[in-house]
Motif scaffolding. Structure first.
Motif, PDB file in Angstrom:
ATOM      1  N   ILE A  55      38.533  89.692  24.138  1.00  0.00           N
ATOM      2  CA  ILE A  55      37.068  89.624  24.142  1.00  0.00           C
ATOM      3  C   ILE A  55      36.583  88.472  23.271  1.00  0.00           C
ATOM      4  CG2 ILE A  55      34.968  90.822  23.413  1.00  0.00           C
ATOM      5  CD1 ILE A  55      36.316  93.434  24.288  1.00  0.00           C
ATOM      6  N   GLY A  56      37.159  88.356  22.073  1.00  0.00           N
ATOM      7  CA  GLY A  56      36.762  87.264  21.190  1.00  0.00           C
ATOM      8  C   GLY A  56      37.033  85.904  21.804  1.00  0.00           C
ATOM      9  N   ILE A  57      38.233  85.742  22.375  1.00  0.00           N
ATOM     10  CA  ILE A  57      38.604  84.476  23.017  1.00  0.00           C
ATOM     11  C   ILE A  57      37.698  84.194  24.211  1.00  0.00           C
ATOM     12  CG2 ILE A  57      40.392  83.406  24.440  1.00  0.00           C
ATOM     13  CD1 ILE A  57      41.022  83.132  21.537  1.00  0.00           C
ATOM     14  N   ALA A  58      37.421  85.215  25.006  1.00  0.00           N
ATOM     15  CA  ALA A  58      36.613  85.037  26.211  1.00  0.00           C
ATOM     16  C   ALA A  58      35.201  84.561  25.884  1.00  0.00           C
ATOM     17  CB  ALA A  58      36.561  86.349  27.001  1.00  0.00           C
ATOM     18  N   ASN A  67      37.817  95.907  35.110  1.00  0.00           N
ATOM     19  CA  ASN A  67      39.084  95.633  35.781  1.00  0.00           C
ATOM     20  C   ASN A  67      40.025  94.831  34.885  1.00  0.00           C
ATOM     21  OD1 ASN A  67      38.257  96.895  38.165  1.00  0.00           O
ATOM     22  ND2 ASN A  67      37.304  95.044  38.936  1.00  0.00           N
ATOM     23  N   LEU A  68      39.471  93.857  34.171  1.00  0.00           N
ATOM     24  CA  LEU A  68      40.304  93.011  33.318  1.00  0.00           C
ATOM     25  C   LEU A  68      40.918  93.813  32.178  1.00  0.00           C
ATOM     26  CD1 LEU A  68      41.322  90.138  32.855  1.00  0.00           C
ATOM     27  CD2 LEU A  68      39.351  89.760  31.371  1.00  0.00           C
ATOM     28  N   ILE A  69      40.170  94.744  31.626  1.00  0.00           N
ATOM     29  CA  ILE A  69      40.698  95.546  30.526  1.00  0.00           C
ATOM     30  C   ILE A  69      41.824  96.454  31.008  1.00  0.00           C
ATOM     31  CG2 ILE A  69      40.110  97.445  28.950  1.00  0.00           C
ATOM     32  CD1 ILE A  69      37.494  96.025  28.391  1.00  0.00           C
ATOM     33  N   ILE A  70      41.725  96.936  32.236  1.00  0.00           N
ATOM     34  CA  ILE A  70      42.850  97.700  32.795  1.00  0.00           C
ATOM     35  C   ILE A  70      44.065  96.795  32.968  1.00  0.00           C
ATOM     36  CG2 ILE A  70      43.663  98.918  34.848  1.00  0.00           C
ATOM     37  CD1 ILE A  70      40.882 100.124  35.108  1.00  0.00           C
ATOM     38  N   ASN A  95      46.274  85.445  26.908  1.00  0.00           N
ATOM     39  CA  ASN A  95      46.358  85.282  28.355  1.00  0.00           C
ATOM     40  C   ASN A  95      45.128  85.865  29.047  1.00  0.00           C
ATOM     41  OD1 ASN A  95      47.288  86.764  31.097  1.00  0.00           O
ATOM     42  ND2 ASN A  95      48.367  84.817  30.885  1.00  0.00           N
ATOM     43  N   MET A  96      44.791  87.095  28.734  1.00  0.00           N
ATOM     44  CA  MET A  96      43.668  87.748  29.393  1.00  0.00           C
ATOM     45  C   MET A  96      42.331  87.158  28.951  1.00  0.00           C
ATOM     46  SD  MET A  96      45.046  89.778  31.483  1.00  0.00           S
ATOM     47  CE  MET A  96      46.639  90.546  31.785  1.00  0.00           C
ATOM     48  N   GLY A  97      42.298  86.626  27.728  1.00  0.00           N
ATOM     49  CA  GLY A  97      41.074  85.975  27.269  1.00  0.00           C
ATOM     50  C   GLY A  97      40.700  84.774  28.110  1.00  0.00           C
ATOM     51  N   ALA A  98      41.713  84.073  28.651  1.00  0.00           N
ATOM     52  CA  ALA A  98      41.438  82.932  29.513  1.00  0.00           C
ATOM     53  C   ALA A  98      40.728  83.375  30.790  1.00  0.00           C
ATOM     54  CB  ALA A  98      42.740  82.208  29.852  1.00  0.00           C
ATOM     55  N   LEU A 113      34.860  84.859  33.319  1.00  0.00           N
ATOM     56  CA  LEU A 113      33.886  85.910  33.592  1.00  0.00           C
ATOM     57  C   LEU A 113      32.626  85.701  32.750  1.00  0.00           C
ATOM     58  CD1 LEU A 113      36.136  89.120  33.740  1.00  0.00           C
ATOM     59  CD2 LEU A 113      35.332  87.693  35.628  1.00  0.00           C
ATOM     60  N   VAL A 114      32.818  85.336  31.483  1.00  0.00           N
ATOM     61  CA  VAL A 114      31.672  85.080  30.605  1.00  0.00           C
ATOM     62  C   VAL A 114      30.859  83.898  31.129  1.00  0.00           C
ATOM     63  CG1 VAL A 114      30.983  84.337  28.294  1.00  0.00           C
ATOM     64  CG2 VAL A 114      32.765  86.073  28.570  1.00  0.00           C
ATOM     65  N   ARG A 115      31.539  82.825  31.464  1.00  0.00           N
ATOM     66  CA  ARG A 115      30.848  81.631  31.968  1.00  0.00           C
ATOM     67  C   ARG A 115      30.072  81.951  33.250  1.00  0.00           C
ATOM     68  NH1 ARG A 115      31.472  77.787  35.766  1.00  0.00           N
ATOM     69  NH2 ARG A 115      33.325  78.867  36.561  1.00  0.00           N
ATOM     70  N   GLY A 116      30.724  82.632  34.177  1.00  0.00           N
ATOM     71  CA  GLY A 116      30.068  82.963  35.439  1.00  0.00           C
ATOM     72  C   GLY A 116      28.875  83.882  35.257  1.00  0.00           C
ATOM     73  N   ALA A 117      29.000  84.847  34.339  1.00  0.00           N
ATOM     74  CA  ALA A 117      27.897  85.790  34.112  1.00  0.00           C
ATOM     75  C   ALA A 117      26.691  85.083  33.492  1.00  0.00           C
ATOM     76  CB  ALA A 117      28.366  86.925  33.206  1.00  0.00           C
TER      77      ALA A 117
END
Length: 221
Positions: free
Chosen positions: A33-36, A150-153, A97-100, A105-109
């Motif tokens: 989350i922090g990286i994202a 979904n990403l957190i899963i 990895n998941m932060g990337a 998702l952050v940018r698109g939102a």
């Protein structure tokens, strides 16, 4: 050996492994989350250098395997003088990895927030920072929360790979039990049930509650 006898014999190790898995999952989620948020905002920056750093990071971590990244962080970084214990290397690899993926998702939102909201904030003479934190991000959070669920899963499932660097998580314990007993159906079947229960009874309800809370906060409920 019946399944009940199997659980009686090995439930202690599975519980211990599940606790480690939950710790890995929670820490990986915090890192992701922090990286994202950081790199998602950086990719929207008008500064070319800042934007380039974000693009390079996102492309590298999205374009290469999580398993390779895990091995790099644990086995290769020590060659450059960076030593991480296996527990730390595990959740950092998954989180980075998941932060990337989360950064996109952050940018698109943020870009999906209606242009009128940006214009209204400008009309109120808000600074760019205040405009982002008070007007844009709250609405962007509501937009990004469903895909973040979904990403957190995926983060939860990704933590299973840390067993490959001997982190004693659920998958590590299950593999050891299978090696000692050859009861593959019971061992891996129990692992599937535990991962599903964590996702279904913890991750999904928490994300839905968070979505509802954020929707109510900005008046969309």
């Amino acid at each position: 050996m019946t399944y009940v006898e199997f659980l009686q014999a090995h439930s202690g190790r599975m519980i211990d492994g599940t606790i480690i898995t939950v710790y890995q999952f929670l820490l990986s989620t915090v890192v992701a989350i922090g990286i994202a948020i950081l790199f998602g905002l950086m990719k929207l920056s008008k500064n070319l250098a800042v934007r380039s750093v974000a693009i390079i990071y996102i492309e590298i971590f999205r374009g290469t395997s999580l398993l390779v990244q895990l091995f790099w962080i644990f086995f290769v970084l020590p060659l450059f003088g960076i030593h991480l214990d296996k527990f730390t290397a595990g959740f950092l690899a998954v989180g980075l990895n998941m932060g990337a993926y989360g950064a996109e998702l952050v940018r698109g939102a943020i870009l999906a927030v209606p242009q009128g909201q940006w214009e209204a904030a400008i009309a109120l003479n808000m600074s760019s920072r205040k405009r982002m934190w008070r007007v844009v991000l709250p609405q962007a959070f509501v937009i990004m929360l469903p895909p973040w669920g979904n990403l957190i899963i995926e983060i939860l499932k990704g933590t299973a790979l840390v067993a490959l660097i001997s982190v004693t998580d659920l998958m590590f314990e299950v593999r050891q039990i299978n090696i000692n007993t050859f009861l593959s159906i019971e061992a891996f079947g129990t692992a599937i049930i535990i991962y599903y229960l964590i996702a279904r009874l913890f991750v999904t309800p928490v994300m839905r509650a968070f979505e509802n809370a954020m929707s109510r906060k900005i008046g969309r409920a």
